[in-house]
Design an enzyme around this catalytic site. Sequence first.
Site, PDB file in Angstrom:
ATOM      1  N   ASP A   1      -0.381   5.044   0.893  1.00  0.00           N
ATOM      2  CA  ASP A   1      -0.703   6.042   1.912  1.00  0.00           C
ATOM      3  C   ASP A   1      -0.608   5.463   3.320  1.00  0.00           C
ATOM      4  OD1 ASP A   1      -1.827   8.482   0.295  1.00  0.00           O
ATOM      5  OD2 ASP A   1      -2.717   6.704  -0.618  1.00  0.00           O
TER       6      ASP A   1
ATOM      7  N   ASP B   1       0.857  -1.178   0.000  1.00  0.00           N
ATOM      8  CA  ASP B   1       0.000   0.000   0.000  1.00  0.00           C
ATOM      9  C   ASP B   1       0.900   1.237   0.000  1.00  0.00           C
ATOM     10  OD1 ASP B   1      -2.317   1.656   0.463  1.00  0.00           O
ATOM     11  OD2 ASP B   1      -1.771   1.705   2.584  1.00  0.00           O
TER      12      ASP B   1
END
Length: 292
Positions: free
Chosen positions: A84, A82
């Site tokens: 963020d 991922d």
Amino acid sequence: MQIATLITNPSAPTLDGATVEALRNAWGGGAAQWIAPDLAAEFPLEQPPGNQWEVWAELQARGIDLAVQPAAGRQKAMLIADMDSTMIVQECIDELADMAGVGAHVAEITERAMNGELEFEGALRERVALLRGLEAGIIDRVIAERITFTPGAATLLATMRANGAHAVLVSGGFTAFTGHVAGALGFDEHHANTLLTADGALSGEVAEPILGRAAKLEALRRISAARGITAAQVMAVGDGANDLAMLEAAGAGVAFHAKPAVAARCALRINHGDLTALLYLQGYASGAFVTP
């Protein structure tokens, strides 16, 4: 055979030899090895201990992460991550919203979506709509002025890739950001959503279909299969509810400084260490780290 790994925050280490030896003795483990002086140690176990999570909670209060996992196959052939609040410190959409004057409202929606309280796709459409009219050039300004990489990110990527791993950045955020992050950190590929523009400004819409939880899982399966890599050979890392499917499908799914609802469903949880913790979990000693 199992391996117990203890890891602390390199910026404020709290791990010591007495702690390692006390746990090794209590669990009847083999000889302990420091894989990073004062920062990370490990020892073998015949089987997972029955009180693992009670001990984990005690160590958490002291700033120490604990993981127990099978010893075989720890070093992974693929990383899917991922972006963020994982590879970067910020949530990109929150930073854009702050520029648009709706930061607090969007941040509240983001928090609820990442906790799994809201359906991700609908929450993303709602937040993007609030960005309508924002000058598209603001994205470059946010990247330059506000986006910072999570400590250990570059070393994690450089070390895994130097050892033959394929690295994929997959985000429910936006390609304008993943392109920058992937290039700077050395990912092999990146996948994210596309913000639509009109007349030099954000239109308030995102291209469909939206890359969310299901798409992250699909990316893991598709990319690993194309490279002849099994799910067991994949390490996934993320912090939010839309990461859960890929975290649960990967051979090593790491909840990194994750929302409580996400961490509760993952056996590997890093709350104190930086991203180099993912290297310790794979058995890399700090002397084997590659600095980009």
